[in-house]
Design a protein around this motif. Structure first.
Motif, short mmCIF file in Angstrom:
data_model
loop_
_atom_site.label_atom_id
_atom_site.label_comp_id
_atom_site.label_asym_id
_atom_site.label_seq_id
_atom_site.Cartn_x
_atom_site.Cartn_y
_atom_site.Cartn_z
N PHE A 54 -7.08 9.69 -9.85
CA PHE A 54 -6.62 10.94 -10.43
C PHE A 54 -5.19 11.20 -9.97
CE2 PHE A 54 -11.20 11.30 -9.99
CZ PHE A 54 -11.57 11.76 -11.24
N GLY A 55 -4.38 11.74 -10.88
CA GLY A 55 -3.04 12.15 -10.49
C GLY A 55 -1.98 11.10 -10.72
N GLY A 56 -2.33 9.96 -11.32
CA GLY A 56 -1.33 8.98 -11.67
C GLY A 56 -1.04 7.98 -10.56
N ALA A 57 -0.13 7.06 -10.88
CA ALA A 57 0.13 5.92 -10.00
C ALA A 57 0.67 6.32 -8.64
CB ALA A 57 1.11 4.96 -10.69
N TYR A 58 1.58 7.29 -8.60
CA TYR A 58 2.19 7.65 -7.32
C TYR A 58 1.15 8.13 -6.32
CZ TYR A 58 6.87 7.33 -9.34
OH TYR A 58 8.01 6.87 -9.92
N ALA A 59 0.15 8.86 -6.82
CA ALA A 59 -0.88 9.37 -5.92
C ALA A 59 -1.73 8.26 -5.34
CB ALA A 59 -1.75 10.38 -6.66
N VAL A 60 -2.16 7.33 -6.18
CA VAL A 60 -3.08 6.30 -5.73
C VAL A 60 -2.39 5.20 -4.93
CG1 VAL A 60 -2.97 4.71 -7.70
CG2 VAL A 60 -5.13 5.01 -6.48
N LEU A 61 -1.07 5.08 -5.06
CA LEU A 61 -0.38 4.00 -4.36
C LEU A 61 -0.49 4.11 -2.85
CD1 LEU A 61 2.84 3.33 -6.46
CD2 LEU A 61 0.85 1.87 -6.16
N ALA A 62 -0.57 5.32 -2.33
CA ALA A 62 -0.76 5.47 -0.89
C ALA A 62 -2.10 4.87 -0.46
CB ALA A 62 -0.69 6.94 -0.49
N TYR A 63 -3.12 5.11 -1.27
CA TYR A 63 -4.45 4.54 -1.01
C TYR A 63 -4.41 3.02 -1.13
CZ TYR A 63 -9.42 3.58 -1.95
OH TYR A 63 -10.70 3.08 -1.95
N VAL A 64 -3.79 2.50 -2.18
CA VAL A 64 -3.69 1.06 -2.38
C VAL A 64 -2.89 0.42 -1.25
CG1 VAL A 64 -2.79 -0.76 -3.88
CG2 VAL A 64 -3.92 1.22 -4.88
#
Length: 471
Positions: free
Chosen positions: A279-289
């Motif tokens: 949720f929230g687009g690529a910038y948000a999930v990149l920290a998790y990745v």
């Protein structure tokens, strides 16, 4: 009425032509054009679709376009690609959605794969390192700009600011998993919306998208709901079975063949999990990745995650295509009996498959029920709180990137249940700091576009490499 007056002179619609008069061939050409122009992250991609589909072609009206966008914002995954799938499906049924969604991803897939090969083969060459040295500064400025952009849209009151701050503290200081943060935000927002609390009734932040406001009635699609867009239980069960099988077949097959711990199995399982929490687009999930790829699996080094994001920023398609680079490098470094480049290619393709296949499932299964979702205030409130939490998550990504771009050495400090990377001040990278400040001025002060900033920073990085003899 005489015979001449009774003759219908309206041109006959060709056999198989939809009621809206847009041929499938024309739609394919337009979706290919949208894909070729899909630079600049989701905001830029949505603006391109609005300009072409609403303002220029008048295939779909403003209200309907925003209706689809609002639904896509409720979903995990890249909302711009899902918006393309939705409109393609609305115009030409399942085949239209498939073509629109696949074409949207295809240019980025090819470009990232080519860049991943170059990076894997020549990554240690001085010129390549200097080029990516410059890219990292630009990427840091762009991520910070994303924090500001999303923050202006999402943080409309003190409650939303507090949620964003809590999300940042949770992920940065306590390393709370990203999915748990999103789930918690959704529950808080849903409860707040059901209760009718004013701070949660903020909507999703989408208003006017383009310059021209086109009424639905003045478009090819009109205001009517096409017959195929009306939900049925049979359709829902059928489409869910097909796309769940497509999604999970490679995952279960790899688990059966190699078991857990194999790099391909890890890629399939990890990115399948990611597909339901983005949720929230690529910038948000990149920290998790980044957290998982660097610290848990060891697929990448911190600086390499920035290199991958630089690739995704400079190529068409969703920014989440950076995950293809992550999967490529993970398999490239643990190829088993395969040639490393072959393993990397398979790893990248596997990542892309399990990342984007669910997007088609979400749209084909859920879009027919969009009217019910659109009128649900509790779901809208859940989206608003998720978006607020995402601001904190993106800020965490920006801080994480900044620490690794600007300092050569970090020490982890522990206390009060927290674990924080503290920079060694004497290890500050002065050339990187200067380049980053320049990129920030270009983005925030002079409002220069993303692609020119990326290009100039890359050239300056290359010139710096030449000056110090690294190239």
């Amino acid at each position: 009425m005489n015979e001449a007056e009774s003759i219908d002179v309206t041109p006959a619609r060709p056999s198989g032509m939809p009621a809206h008069g847009i041929s499938f061939g024309e739609a394919v050409r337009v979706w290919a054009r949208v894909a070729a122009l899909s630079f600049g992250g989701p905001a830029g991609q949505i603006a391109v679709m609005h300009r072409i589909l609403v303002e220029e072609k008048r295939w779909i009206g403003e209200t309907r376009f925003l209706h689809a966008l609002n639904y896509c914002m409720l979903l995990p995954g890249p909302e711009a690609q899902q918006l393309a799938i939705y409109i393609g499906w609305l115009l030409h049924k399942t085949k239209g959605g498939l073509v629109a969604g696949i074409l949207f991803v295809l240019p980025g897939l090819v470009a990232i794969m080519a860049l991943s090969w170059i990076y894997a083969i020549f990554g240690n060459v001085g010129a390549v390192q200097a080029l990516f040295f410059g890219l990292k500064a630009a990427v840091l400025a762009i991520v910070l700009e994303a924090v500001v952009r999303v923050g202006k849209r999402a943080l409309r009151n003190n409650v939303m600011v507090a949620l964003a701050a809590a999300a940042f503290i949770a992920i940065f200081f306590f390393h709370i998993p990203f999915p748990l943060i999103i789930l918690t935000a959704a529950v808080i927002g849903f409860i707040g919306g059901r209760s009718g609390l004013a701070p949660f009734m903020t909507g999703n932040g989408h208003g006017k998208v383009g310059g021209k406001q086109v009424a639905d009635a003045d478009t090819a699609l009109g205001e009517d709901i096409p017959a195929h867009a009306r939900p049925t239980v049979g359709w829902s069960l059928k489409i869910a079975a097909i796309f769940l099988a497509l999604w999970f077949a490679p995952v279960l097959g790899l688990l059966a063949l190699f078991g857990p711990g194999n790099v391909f199995t890890d890629i399939a399982v990890f990115f399948s999990k990611m597909a339901v929490v983005t949720f929230g687009g690529a910038y948000a999930v990149l920290a998790y990745v980044a957290q998982q790829a660097v610290t848990t699996y060891g697929w990448l080094k911190p600086g390499e995650m920035l290199d991958g994001l630089g690739m995704a920023e400079t190529t068409p398609g969703p920014l989440i295509m950076v995950t293809q680079f992550v999967g490529f490098m993970g398999a490239f470094r643990a190829p088993g009996t395969l040639n490393p480049l072959v393993a990397g290619t398979l790893g990248g393709l596997l990542t892309t498959w399990v990342t984007f296949t669910p997007c088609f499932l979400w749209i084909f299964l859920g879009a027919p029920y969009i009217e019910k979702l659109r009128s649900n205030k509790a779901l809208s409130a859940a989206l608003a709180t998720i978006t607020a939490a995402v601001v904190g998550v993106i800020l965490n990504l920006a801080v994480w990137f900044a620490l690794h771009v600007l300092f050569r050495e970090l020490h982890e400090r522990h206390g009060f249940g927290m674990a924080v990377d503290v920079p060694v001040l004497s290890s500050i990278n002065i050339p990187s700091l200067i380049l980053t400040v320049g990129a920030l001025l270009a983005v925030f002060r002079f409002k220069i576009g993303m692609l020119p900033v990326l290009a100039v920073c890359s050239v300056l990085g290359l010139l710096y490499g030449l000056a110090i003899g690294a190239v």
